[in-house]
Design a protein around this motif. Sequence first.
Motif, short mmCIF file in Angstrom:
data_model
loop_
_atom_site.label_atom_id
_atom_site.label_comp_id
_atom_site.label_asym_id
_atom_site.label_seq_id
_atom_site.Cartn_x
_atom_site.Cartn_y
_atom_site.Cartn_z
N ASP A 208 0.83 -1.22 0.00
CA ASP A 208 0.00 0.00 0.00
C ASP A 208 0.86 1.26 0.00
N PHE A 209 1.84 1.26 -0.89
CA PHE A 209 2.72 2.41 -1.14
C PHE A 209 3.70 2.71 -0.01
N ARG A 210 3.85 1.78 0.91
CA ARG A 210 4.79 1.99 2.02
C ARG A 210 5.70 0.78 2.17
N LEU A 211 6.92 1.05 2.62
CA LEU A 211 7.89 -0.02 2.86
C LEU A 211 7.41 -0.89 4.02
N VAL A 212 7.47 -2.19 3.85
CA VAL A 212 7.07 -3.10 4.92
C VAL A 212 8.06 -2.99 6.07
N ASP A 213 7.56 -2.65 7.24
CA ASP A 213 8.40 -2.45 8.42
C ASP A 213 8.91 -3.80 8.94
N GLU A 214 10.22 -3.87 9.17
CA GLU A 214 10.82 -5.13 9.63
C GLU A 214 10.34 -5.51 11.03
N ASN A 215 10.03 -4.52 11.86
CA ASN A 215 9.49 -4.83 13.19
C ASN A 215 8.14 -5.52 13.08
N ILE A 216 7.31 -5.04 12.16
CA ILE A 216 6.00 -5.68 11.93
C ILE A 216 6.19 -7.09 11.42
N ARG A 217 7.21 -7.27 10.55
CA ARG A 217 7.47 -8.61 10.02
C ARG A 217 7.89 -9.58 11.12
N ASP A 218 8.73 -9.09 12.05
CA ASP A 218 9.17 -9.94 13.17
C ASP A 218 7.98 -10.35 14.05
N ILE A 219 7.13 -9.39 14.36
CA ILE A 219 5.94 -9.67 15.17
C ILE A 219 5.02 -10.66 14.44
N ALA A 220 4.88 -10.45 13.14
CA ALA A 220 4.02 -11.31 12.33
C ALA A 220 4.53 -12.74 12.29
N ASN A 221 5.85 -12.90 12.19
CA ASN A 221 6.44 -14.24 12.13
C ASN A 221 6.20 -15.02 13.41
N VAL A 222 6.19 -14.31 14.53
CA VAL A 222 5.92 -14.96 15.81
C VAL A 222 4.43 -15.33 15.91
N LYS A 223 3.59 -14.40 15.53
CA LYS A 223 2.14 -14.61 15.65
C LYS A 223 1.65 -15.77 14.79
N TYR A 224 2.20 -15.88 13.56
CA TYR A 224 1.73 -16.90 12.61
C TYR A 224 2.74 -18.03 12.40
N GLN A 225 3.62 -18.23 13.37
CA GLN A 225 4.71 -19.19 13.22
C GLN A 225 4.22 -20.59 12.84
N TYR A 226 3.27 -21.11 13.58
CA TYR A 226 2.85 -22.50 13.38
C TYR A 226 2.04 -22.66 12.08
N SER A 227 1.21 -21.70 11.77
CA SER A 227 0.43 -21.80 10.54
C SER A 227 1.35 -21.67 9.31
N ILE A 228 2.39 -20.84 9.42
CA ILE A 228 3.33 -20.69 8.31
C ILE A 228 4.14 -21.96 8.12
N GLU A 229 4.56 -22.59 9.20
CA GLU A 229 5.30 -23.85 9.11
C GLU A 229 4.46 -24.93 8.42
N GLU A 230 3.20 -25.03 8.81
CA GLU A 230 2.30 -26.00 8.18
C GLU A 230 2.09 -25.67 6.71
N LEU A 231 1.96 -24.39 6.40
CA LEU A 231 1.77 -23.95 5.02
C LEU A 231 2.99 -24.28 4.17
N ASN A 232 4.17 -24.03 4.72
CA ASN A 232 5.41 -24.35 4.00
C ASN A 232 5.53 -25.84 3.72
N GLN A 233 5.14 -26.65 4.70
CA GLN A 233 5.21 -28.10 4.52
C GLN A 233 4.25 -28.56 3.42
N ASN A 234 3.04 -28.04 3.44
CA ASN A 234 2.05 -28.41 2.43
C ASN A 234 2.49 -27.96 1.03
N GLU A 235 3.08 -26.79 0.96
CA GLU A 235 3.55 -26.28 -0.33
C GLU A 235 4.70 -27.11 -0.87
N THR A 236 5.57 -27.57 0.03
CA THR A 236 6.67 -28.43 -0.39
C THR A 236 6.15 -29.75 -0.96
#
Length: 303
Positions: A208-236
């Motif tokens: 949305d016309f703004r640089l993705v903040d790395e702090n937000i990315r870190d928080i997001a990775n913690v919040k969605y850690q398990y769902s992302i891991e499952e998603l990565n496994q399914n995609e593999t």
Amino acid sequence: MYDTAEPNVMDEEMLRDAVEEQGPRGEAGRIAKMEGVSFKDVTSLRLDFKSETSLQHRGQEPLRGYVALGCQDILKVDNLWQFHNLTKLQLDNNIIEKIQGLDTLVHLVWLDLSFNNIEVIEGLSALTKLEDLCLYNNRISALENMDSLKNLQVLSIGNNNLTSLENLIYLRRFKHLRTLNLSGNPLSEDEHYKLFLAAHLPDLVYLDFRLVDENIRDIANVKYQYSIEELNQNETLETVKQEKAEKHQRELDAHKAAYVEYLNGPYLFEGMYAEDVEGSRLSALPAVAELVESYPFIMHLVQ
């Protein structure tokens, strides 16, 4: 405005007028018009509401090789098959309802369909070189039918009817996507919107016309850690499955080209008895059924 506009048809005459307007002036223009216009030489085509005349009034000169058409309210995309070398197409600010007529534009890199009446993303499968796609301000409610756009880098689809955060997972297939605009969609009002995207699109640079903040990315990775891991496994697993299917198809195509398709593995054996009444009776004899069942496994070991 969309509902009251008088629609125009994108026909041969309209396109030819656009190319001629962009051509040379004076005597050179007269000669060029007599000799005819070659659509195949056009690389950029502009069919939005801004005419070449309006550009000149603002002191702007049209780019070389760039065609502008001073008409608006195009309803249907058609008759573009002769523009084989087109790399840039601008169709914004019309009343287009359906994405169609683009199958021959295989060299297209940049496509603008913003400010139209489009409800469904479709008709883009042939545009495998497309890098920049603008669908801003339409009536789209789902991200879909873009699987072949492997080179997509920029996607602007703000001011539409997207409501589901889960639907945004579809964008993970675009490994080169770096810039995304979703502002103005109902889903952008969700409190988890930015975190969800930061976690699920790890290579995204601008949102949305703004640089993705790395702090937000870190928080997001913690919040969605398990769902992302499952998603990565399914995609593999899905990638492995897809690669296996593609390998099988390549082998089948090679065998077909050599006129020996379906002669490898159990295909020949199964085909011999597919419509053989006596063969089915034979399989009822003692020990035959066991041999028939073990045959595919033995052939697999041999291969």
